[in-house]
Structures are given as C-alpha cells and as structure tokens.
Scaffold this active site. Structure first.
Site, mmCIF file in Angstrom:
data_model
loop_
_atom_site.group_PDB
_atom_site.id
_atom_site.type_symbol
_atom_site.label_atom_id
_atom_site.label_comp_id
_atom_site.label_asym_id
_atom_site.label_seq_id
_atom_site.Cartn_x
_atom_site.Cartn_y
_atom_site.Cartn_z
ATOM 1 N N ASP A 159 -16.692 -3.509 -1.966
ATOM 2 C CA ASP A 159 -15.982 -3.040 -3.153
ATOM 3 C C ASP A 159 -16.904 -2.124 -3.952
ATOM 4 O O ASP A 159 -17.949 -2.548 -4.437
ATOM 5 C CB ASP A 159 -15.581 -4.275 -3.984
ATOM 6 C CG ASP A 159 -14.696 -3.909 -5.169
ATOM 7 O OD1 ASP A 159 -14.510 -2.707 -5.437
ATOM 8 O OD2 ASP A 159 -14.205 -4.845 -5.829
ATOM 9 N N ASP A 169 -11.144 2.032 -3.299
ATOM 10 C CA ASP A 169 -12.545 1.608 -3.429
ATOM 11 C C ASP A 169 -12.866 0.298 -2.713
ATOM 12 O O ASP A 169 -13.938 -0.261 -2.897
ATOM 13 C CB ASP A 169 -12.946 1.528 -4.910
ATOM 14 C CG ASP A 169 -12.112 0.525 -5.685
ATOM 15 O OD1 ASP A 169 -11.018 0.186 -5.215
ATOM 16 O OD2 ASP A 169 -12.563 0.078 -6.749
ATOM 17 N N GLU A 170 -11.948 -0.196 -1.898
ATOM 18 C CA GLU A 170 -12.191 -1.474 -1.226
ATOM 19 C C GLU A 170 -11.838 -1.396 0.257
ATOM 20 O O GLU A 170 -10.819 -0.812 0.618
ATOM 21 C CB GLU A 170 -11.322 -2.578 -1.844
ATOM 22 C CG GLU A 170 -11.645 -2.891 -3.279
ATOM 23 C CD GLU A 170 -10.674 -3.913 -3.855
ATOM 24 O OE1 GLU A 170 -10.381 -4.918 -3.189
ATOM 25 O OE2 GLU A 170 -10.190 -3.681 -4.973
#
Ligand SMILES: [Mg+2]
Length: 403
Positions: free
Chosen positions: A8, A104-105
C-alpha cells in the site's frame, strides 16, 4: 501455505505531489478536489497535515478550520497513474501474481518466489526499499497467508513499514481491532454486527457462524471465515483480464420491509453498486433483473431488456419500473437482489482523467457528457472511499419514472 503480500503506497496522491514540488514536504499540505471551493473534499494529505487531525475524506472547509495554513493542491491524476504503473512494474519483478486492488494498492502472491528472493519478510523488505530508492515513495506491506490478513497487516503500521501476520501471532495482533478493519466490512455491516454484540475481529472470529449467516446471509459466512484466517481467494496474474458474464448484488434485511418507498431506496443502493462494478470492468449491460424474497422465503424474479448502457440513471430507471410493476403493496420482503447480464466490453480507448474531470462541477447536469464525467468522478471517489460515496443522491427516482 501461501505467502501473500499487500503493498500500500503511503499518502499516495500527496506523496506524488511532493516529488514534483519538494517545498511541500515542509508544510501541512493536502490534495483536494477543488481547492477553490470550500465544499471540495480532501483526497490525501501529508504527515504534517495529519498531525492537525485532518483525515480523508473530509471537506476542505472543515480541514481549513483545523489548520488555516493548510496548503491545498489540485490532483494530477495522470501522474498518479504513471507512478502506480512504475511501482507495479517493481512488484512484477518479484512475482507474476500481482493483482492491482486500487491505484495505490496491490496484492502479490510470492509463494513461488521464496526459493529465489528469500523469506516473505525479506521479499517485502526488498520491494519496500526498491520502491523507496527508485521513486522516493514509501509503502506499507502486510505479509500473511491470505489476502484478507495481508491487507489488514498493511493497515497496522505505516508509513514505510512491514507487518507480518502468521498463524502464531495473528490472534494476538488482530482480535482486539474493531471489526470494520476487516476487508469488506463496511459501515452497514459494522452496524449490523455491533447490534449482535460483535465489536472486534475477535468477537466475529469466536461468534457462532450460523448466527452470523442468519443475519447476514452468505456474506456473513464469508467474513466469519475471513476473521478466522480462512480465505483462499487467489491473487490474479497481472496479465489476467477477468471476463464477467453477469454482475449482481443482493441484501438480506435485518427486519422485513413492506413499504415500497423504503424498498425502492434499497434497490437504488444496490443498483448504484452493480452499475459501479459494471463501469469498473469497462462493460455495458443489456439485461436488468431483480429478485424479491418474501418473509416466507418465496422468491420471484423479473428481468427486462434495455439498451446497452452502463449509466446508473438508465439502469435505475428500469429497476424501479420492474419494482413498481411487480411488487405487491404490503408484502413483507426479506431479501432483494439486482442483477445485470448480457454484458459486453466497452471500447478501451477512454482513459480516465481525474484532473480534467474534477475541473468540471460534479453536480452539473447540463448535458449527458457532463453527467458521464460526473459519474466518472464519483466512480474514482468510490474507489477511494467505498460506501461513503452515494450515487443515489445524484438522482431523483420519482422524477425519472412518472407514475
Ligand atoms: Mg495508500
């Protein structure tokens, strides 16, 4: 046993902004939808802003009250996409099982990589350091034996940290955490569980599974399993594109509903979710279906052909028509479901550009184009904030379908 990582990127939008404008590192700053409009939303903030208690999503107005000297920056979505791709390229050096979960993960299955790169912790460390040294971005990594716990792990310590949840330590580390920290347990599920006396992940893990299933249906079984570390959902290969044949979502009510207005509202909520999934998969549908199950578990389903669409408004209009044509007033309903089928892939050349989209007024409904753009903004926000984003507030069902 599998070795799964959840990586993350920390304060992602804000971190990317600080790459291009290093002076922002030393001041409280936040990325917000429209810095000139006080009702804009904070999309991301840096560590200094965080110390002022600023959170995402909150309104610019409320953030500025906490910190009047907060520096607001417009989002540069194309930059975020660029860095997201670059970082995922690093992940792909360590395994080809990289599944993007959001901008973003990502989930990584590194089970097969252990013989080459070392223990799962060592792999997490190498990846974290490589992302930092190449792009000056930090990540939090959760390391575990399934996706749910890997995701939870990455939330436990940040920024720039690794958390391992294994069979030996997971109970001690997660049992006392609030139950909504578990993947897919949103606001609604949390309040249902709280009413059953279940406040923590441990409460859920140790609860009677059949009681949870009774109140939450199949989904209840899933989260009960998750709380107990049972989750065999595979991490997809990065080149894998899922072909979906249908999309549906249902809900079992805590108490039966026999008021059509309330029922319609619930149908609208489900519709916004399935339409969102449809757009996320870059698809359009041409069949809409609904299912009712009454208090005696008798179910009836109806479907309707529509023009190929992914528009919430259009799908919603058909769903409400189906409900009004088929619901017998006063009948107590226990379960409802909305489905979309006959799906087709949309042409793939439309790149999302949040930057331009946010320039538009989200509420503008002057024409269809604006509406589509507004929907895209809502979709982006939903990807980030999940259930907090409410599409139903953008339409008036009673105007759309004249009685
Ligand atoms: Mg993040």
């Amino acid at each position: 046993m599998r070795a799964i990582l959840h990586c993350d990127l920390n304060n992602f939008f804000a971190s990317v902004e600080m790459l291009t404008k290093p002076e922002l590192r030393n001041v409280p700053m936040a990325v917000s939808g429209d810095p000139n409009k006080r009702h804009g939303i904070i999309l991301a903030k840096n560590q200094i802003a965080r110390k002022y208690g600023i959170y995402t999503p909150e309104t610019v107005y409320s953030a500025l009250r906490k910190c009047p000297k907060l520096v607001l920056v417009k989002p540069h979505y194309e930059e975020y996409v660029k860095y997201s791709k670059l970082v995922n390229k690093i992940y792909q050096k360590y395994t080809d099982r990289v599944e993007k979960f959001s901008i973003d993960e990502s989930f990584l299955d590194v089970t097969e990589s252990i013989s080459i790169f070392g223990t799962p912790y060592e792999i997490a460390y190498k990846i974290k350091e490589e992302v930092k040294s190449k792009y000056n971005l930090t990540i939090s990594v959760g390391v575990s034996f399934n996706k749910t716990f890997a995701k939870l792990g990455s939330d436990l310590k940040k920024p720039d940290a690794i958390t391992v949840l294994d069979y030996e330590n997971y109970k001690e580390k997660i049992y006392d955490l609030p139950v909504n920290m578990l993947l897919y347990v949103g606001k609604n599920t949390k309040s249902k569980l709280n009413k059953l006396g279940i406040k923590t992940i441990g409460d859920l893990a140790l609860s009677n599974k059949y009681r949870i299933v009774k109140h939450l249906g199949k989904f209840g079984e899933q989260i009960h399993n998750h709380a107990n570390g049972i989750d065999d959902d595979p991490v997809k290969y990065y080149y894998e594109k899922e072909e979906r044949k249908s999309i549906s979502k249902g809900i079992t009510f805590e108490s039966d509903i026999s008021d059509i207005i309330v029922l319609e509202k619930e149908f609208v909520k489900l519709t916004s979710d399935v339409a969102f999934t449809l757009r996320k998969n870059n698809m359009k549908a041409s069949v809409v279906s609904i299912v009712f199950k009454d208090a005696m578990f008798v179910s009836s389903s109806r479907q309707k052909k529509i023009n190929f669409t992914n528009s919430f408004d259009e799908i919603c209009k058909s769903v409400i028509e189906l409900v009004r044509e088929n619901y017998k007033n006063g009948v107590a309903i226990r379960y409802i479901c909305v489905g979309l089928s006959s799906l087709k892939q949309k042409s793939d050349n439309e790149q999302l550009d949040l930057f331009n989209m946010l320039e538009e007024n989200v509420k503008s409904k002057k024409n269809n184009e604006n509406k589509e753009k507004a929907t895209k903004v809502m979709d982006k926000l939903k990807e980030i904030y999940g259930d907090k984003i409410d599409y139903a507030s953008t339409i008036d069902i009673h105007k759309k379908v004249p009685k």
